[in-house]
Design an enzyme around this catalytic site. Structure first.
Site, PDB file in Angstrom:
ATOM      1  N   ARG A 176       0.826  -1.225   0.000  1.00 44.02           N
ATOM      2  CA  ARG A 176       0.000   0.000   0.000  1.00 44.02           C
ATOM      3  C   ARG A 176       0.855   1.269   0.000  1.00 44.02           C
ATOM      4  O   ARG A 176       0.455   2.289   0.567  1.00 44.02           O
ATOM      5  CB  ARG A 176      -0.963   0.041   1.200  1.00 44.02           C
ATOM      6  CG  ARG A 176      -2.091  -0.957   1.141  1.00 44.02           C
ATOM      7  CD  ARG A 176      -3.254  -0.427   0.309  1.00 44.02           C
ATOM      8  NE  ARG A 176      -4.251  -1.461   0.099  1.00 44.02           N
ATOM      9  CZ  ARG A 176      -5.350  -1.610   0.823  1.00 44.02           C
ATOM     10  NH1 ARG A 176      -5.619  -0.773   1.803  1.00 44.02           N
ATOM     11  NH2 ARG A 176      -6.187  -2.577   0.558  1.00 44.02           N
ATOM     12  N   ARG A 203      -3.313   6.576   1.193  1.00 46.37           N
ATOM     13  CA  ARG A 203      -3.838   7.802   1.802  1.00 46.37           C
ATOM     14  C   ARG A 203      -2.937   8.454   2.836  1.00 46.37           C
ATOM     15  O   ARG A 203      -3.230   9.548   3.300  1.00 46.37           O
ATOM     16  CB  ARG A 203      -5.216   7.512   2.418  1.00 46.37           C
ATOM     17  CG  ARG A 203      -6.285   7.331   1.369  1.00 46.37           C
ATOM     18  CD  ARG A 203      -7.492   6.636   1.955  1.00 46.37           C
ATOM     19  NE  ARG A 203      -7.120   5.279   2.350  1.00 46.37           N
ATOM     20  CZ  ARG A 203      -7.969   4.386   2.861  1.00 46.37           C
ATOM     21  NH1 ARG A 203      -9.209   4.728   3.081  1.00 46.37           N
ATOM     22  NH2 ARG A 203      -7.563   3.174   3.178  1.00 46.37           N
ATOM     23  N   ARG A 261      -6.168  11.457  -6.006  1.00 45.59           N
ATOM     24  CA  ARG A 261      -7.429  10.740  -5.812  1.00 45.59           C
ATOM     25  C   ARG A 261      -8.620  11.705  -5.896  1.00 45.59           C
ATOM     26  O   ARG A 261      -9.654  11.379  -6.494  1.00 45.59           O
ATOM     27  CB  ARG A 261      -7.363  10.033  -4.466  1.00 45.59           C
ATOM     28  CG  ARG A 261      -8.641   9.573  -4.031  1.00 45.59           C
ATOM     29  CD  ARG A 261      -8.907   8.221  -3.653  1.00 45.59           C
ATOM     30  NE  ARG A 261     -10.341   8.208  -3.490  1.00 45.59           N
ATOM     31  CZ  ARG A 261     -10.964   7.874  -2.391  1.00 45.59           C
ATOM     32  NH1 ARG A 261     -10.278   7.412  -1.387  1.00 45.59           N
ATOM     33  NH2 ARG A 261     -12.253   7.947  -2.328  1.00 45.59           N
ATOM     34  N   ASP A 271      -6.769  -2.817  -7.635  1.00 44.78           N
ATOM     35  CA  ASP A 271      -7.310  -3.458  -6.438  1.00 44.78           C
ATOM     36  C   ASP A 271      -7.666  -4.902  -6.741  1.00 44.78           C
ATOM     37  O   ASP A 271      -8.011  -5.236  -7.882  1.00 44.78           O
ATOM     38  CB  ASP A 271      -8.550  -2.716  -5.930  1.00 44.78           C
ATOM     39  CG  ASP A 271      -8.858  -3.102  -4.487  1.00 44.78           C
ATOM     40  OD1 ASP A 271      -8.241  -2.528  -3.570  1.00 44.78           O
ATOM     41  OD2 ASP A 271      -9.677  -4.014  -4.276  1.00 44.78           O
ATOM     42  N   TYR A 293     -14.868 -11.967  -0.285  1.00 45.66           N
ATOM     43  CA  TYR A 293     -15.569 -10.700  -0.551  1.00 45.66           C
ATOM     44  C   TYR A 293     -16.790 -10.930  -1.448  1.00 45.66           C
ATOM     45  O   TYR A 293     -17.835 -10.307  -1.276  1.00 45.66           O
ATOM     46  CB  TYR A 293     -14.620  -9.687  -1.207  1.00 45.66           C
ATOM     47  CG  TYR A 293     -13.593  -9.146  -0.237  1.00 45.66           C
ATOM     48  CD1 TYR A 293     -13.883  -8.057   0.581  1.00 45.66           C
ATOM     49  CD2 TYR A 293     -12.332  -9.727  -0.118  1.00 45.66           C
ATOM     50  CE1 TYR A 293     -12.954  -7.565   1.485  1.00 45.66           C
ATOM     51  CE2 TYR A 293     -11.394  -9.249   0.776  1.00 45.66           C
ATOM     52  CZ  TYR A 293     -11.706  -8.169   1.578  1.00 45.66           C
ATOM     53  OH  TYR A 293     -10.790  -7.692   2.476  1.00 45.66           O
TER      54      TYR A 293
HETATM   55  O1  CP3 Z   1      -0.097  -1.735  -2.439  1.00 43.87           O
HETATM   56  C1  CP3 Z   1      -0.340  -0.840  -3.269  1.00 43.87           C
HETATM   57  O2  CP3 Z   1       0.039   0.340  -3.115  1.00 43.87           O
HETATM   58  C2  CP3 Z   1      -1.018  -1.222  -4.579  1.00 43.87           C
HETATM   59  C3  CP3 Z   1      -2.428  -1.079  -4.666  1.00 43.87           C
HETATM   60  C4  CP3 Z   1      -3.322  -1.967  -3.829  1.00 43.87           C
HETATM   61  C5  CP3 Z   1      -4.551  -1.508  -3.307  1.00 43.87           C
HETATM   62  N1  CP3 Z   1      -5.223  -2.559  -2.768  1.00 43.87           N
HETATM   63  C6  CP3 Z   1      -5.025  -0.122  -3.377  1.00 43.87           C
HETATM   64  C7  CP3 Z   1      -6.084   0.315  -2.460  1.00 43.87           C
HETATM   65  C8  CP3 Z   1      -3.231  -3.327  -3.510  1.00 43.87           C
HETATM   66  C9  CP3 Z   1      -2.099  -4.302  -3.754  1.00 43.87           C
HETATM   67  C10 CP3 Z   1      -4.447  -3.689  -2.858  1.00 43.87           C
HETATM   68  C11 CP3 Z   1      -4.744  -5.063  -2.421  1.00 43.87           C
HETATM   69  C12 CP3 Z   1      -5.990  -5.325  -1.686  1.00 43.87           C
HETATM   70  N2  CP3 Z   1      -7.207  -4.725  -1.835  1.00 43.87           N
HETATM   71  C13 CP3 Z   1      -6.137  -6.364  -0.749  1.00 43.87           C
HETATM   72  C14 CP3 Z   1      -5.065  -7.362  -0.371  1.00 43.87           C
HETATM   73  C15 CP3 Z   1      -4.045  -6.806   0.535  1.00 43.87           C
HETATM   74  C16 CP3 Z   1      -4.548  -6.481   1.904  1.00 43.87           C
HETATM   75  O3  CP3 Z   1      -4.538  -5.272   2.231  1.00 43.87           O
HETATM   76  O4  CP3 Z   1      -4.920  -7.405   2.636  1.00 43.87           O
HETATM   77  C17 CP3 Z   1      -7.455  -6.327  -0.271  1.00 43.87           C
HETATM   78  C18 CP3 Z   1      -8.064  -7.243   0.780  1.00 43.87           C
HETATM   79  C19 CP3 Z   1      -8.132  -5.288  -0.977  1.00 43.87           C
HETATM   80  C20 CP3 Z   1      -9.568  -4.919  -0.888  1.00 43.87           C
HETATM   81  C21 CP3 Z   1      -9.739  -3.529  -0.432  1.00 43.87           C
HETATM   82  N3  CP3 Z   1      -9.398  -2.406  -1.171  1.00 43.87           N
HETATM   83  C22 CP3 Z   1     -10.264  -3.104   0.798  1.00 43.87           C
HETATM   84  C23 CP3 Z   1     -10.741  -4.023   1.911  1.00 43.87           C
HETATM   85  C24 CP3 Z   1     -10.242  -1.708   0.781  1.00 43.87           C
HETATM   86  C25 CP3 Z   1     -10.825  -0.794   1.806  1.00 43.87           C
HETATM   87  C26 CP3 Z   1      -9.952  -0.685   3.010  1.00 43.87           C
HETATM   88  C27 CP3 Z   1      -9.164   0.584   2.944  1.00 43.87           C
HETATM   89  O5  CP3 Z   1      -7.946   0.534   3.167  1.00 43.87           O
HETATM   90  O6  CP3 Z   1      -9.799   1.624   2.697  1.00 43.87           O
HETATM   91  C28 CP3 Z   1      -9.654  -1.297  -0.447  1.00 43.87           C
HETATM   92  C29 CP3 Z   1      -9.407   0.090  -0.880  1.00 43.87           C
HETATM   93  C30 CP3 Z   1      -8.030   0.433  -1.356  1.00 43.87           C
HETATM   94  N4  CP3 Z   1      -7.262  -0.336  -2.164  1.00 43.87           N
HETATM   95  C31 CP3 Z   1      -7.345   1.648  -1.102  1.00 43.87           C
HETATM   96  C32 CP3 Z   1      -6.125   1.585  -1.788  1.00 43.87           C
HETATM   97  C33 CP3 Z   1      -5.069   2.649  -1.889  1.00 43.87           C
HETATM   98  C34 CP3 Z   1      -7.886   2.817  -0.308  1.00 43.87           C
HETATM   99  C35 CP3 Z   1      -8.897   3.461  -1.185  1.00 43.87           C
HETATM  100  C36 CP3 Z   1      -8.981   4.949  -1.059  1.00 43.87           C
HETATM  101  O7  CP3 Z   1      -8.155   5.671  -1.648  1.00 43.87           O
HETATM  102  O8  CP3 Z   1      -9.912   5.376  -0.384  1.00 43.87           O
END
Ligand code: CP3
Length: 344
Positions: A25, A29, A38, A75, A152
């Protein structure tokens, strides 16, 4: 010493005096520049499907910190969407999807061959990144593992204990396995297209692997990872693959050998000393600093970072967190972690 990018050298098993580093990640944010881009994109999914802006946010942590790897901005839930599930994000809560709990729900999903229609902007992001990244930076593509993606799709949202997915597995194992199989095939096609577009490494995120126990872990986390790895390596000989069966515990032992992945990413519930003795003996490992250090900082960040580097210093290692960095992290703590790893 081998020539070439530090991440790729670790993935072929080279022990390096300073481990390469990136962070789960890393585009997120906690960075003001991410929040600005964003806001420009509108919502999170619009950002994922906008190749120019997704490329921009992928580059931001590379510019700021000079990480050794960039991870494609996308994602894991884009795959269910590409299979026909509805997907949206509720601010402050997380993802929501239309659920798959009955045969009728499953029958509404599209065929694997249709996924590229939705996912083609992601491949364009990869192509833009291959042009824009510094020569020394490795580009990592990724997808969710079938079990994690299924949790999910079945629940329609994130869950603490993956209860709905476990329930479907208990009540209708044929439907559960058909869903896993559809996701497995889609994941192979999705990752293969990312590799064709220029991804140099791919990572399979099984964030909820830890809730699968015993034979269930072998069937639903290890076996899909093995199938995806075998298919990708048959099509793209030599492509390095990182597996992340998060919170696998003792099931980390032998995971690389059984699946064929080149590197096992470790969460921070296992000690680096234990993982060096039991997992790194089979090859490269990635991890595993607790992400709270990016919030709390201080001397414990430095001490813990040094302890991890030291514990893994006798074999191939890629430094990373044990899970994604959180939005409340301080960007200065990230710099401190990098400086500590690189001070040698
Ligand atoms: O790592 C990186 O920088 C690359 C991008 C990336 C994102 N999600 C961007 C993201 C990667 C590799 C993921 C993987 C992901 N997404 C996983 C597996 C890894 C883990 O964290 O366990 C999972 C379970 C998801 C599903 C997901 N996406 C959830 C549950 C959420 C909401 C939780 C949160 O952090 O808000 C997301 C949103 C998400 N994916 C964000 C980002 C940068 C935040 C979104 C935003 O900008 O509001």
């Amino acid at each position: 010493m081998t020539e070439g990018k530090t991440i790729l050298r670790a993935l072929v098993g080279e022990t390096q005096a300073v481990p390469p580093i990136w962070m789960m990640r890393q585009a997120g944010r906690y960075l003001p520049e991410y929040k600005a881009t964003r806001a420009q994109a509108g919502d999170f999914l619009s950002l994922c499907y906008n190749p120019e802006l997704a490329c921009e946010v992928t580059l931001q942590p590379i510019r700021r910190y000079g990480f050794d790897a960039a991870i494609l901005f996308a994602d894991i839930l884009l795959v269910p969407q590409a299979l026909g599930a509805d997907l949206w994000f509720v601010t402050g809560e997380g993802p929501r999807l239309s659920t798959v709990t009955t045969q009728a729900d499953f029958d509404k999903l599209g065929p694997v061959s249709d996924i590229h229609e939705t996912l083609s902007p992601v491949y364009q992001t990869v192509r833009l990144l291959t042009e824009a990244l510094p020569r020394e930076t490795t580009l990592i593509g990724f997808a969710g593992a079938p079990w994690t993606v299924a949790t999910y799709m079945i629940a329609g949202q994130g869950t603490k204990d993956q209860g709905p997915a476990h329930a479907l597995k208990a009540e209708n194992v044929a439907l559960f396995e058909a869903l896993l199989e559809r996701i497995t095939q889609a994941t192979i096609e999705y990752l293969s297209a990312q590799i064709d577009a220029g991804a140099e490494v791919v990572k399979i995120f099984d964030s909820w692997a830890g809730s699968l126990k015993g034979a269930d872990f072998d069937r639903y986390s290890l076996e899909p990872a093995r199938q995806i790895t075998a298919a990708l390596k048959a099509r793209h000989p030599g492509i390095p693959i990182i597996g992340f069966p998060r919170e696998a515990g003792e099931k980390y032992i032998g995971f690389a050998k059984a699946t064929g992945v080149d590197c096992v990413a470790l969460d921070n519930s296992v000690s680096p000393e234990w993982a060096a003795a039991n997992v790194q003996v089979d090859g490269c490992v990635q991890g595993n600093l607790a992400s709270h250090h990016m919030v709390t900082g201080g001397q414990s960040l430095v001490d813990e970072t040094r302890a991890i580097v030291r514990a893994f210093s006798k074999g191939p290692h890629i430094f990373n967190l044990g899970h994604g960095i959180t939005p409340d992290a301080d960007p200065d703590n990230v710099q401190r972690m990098i400086d500590t790893v690189r001070e040698g």
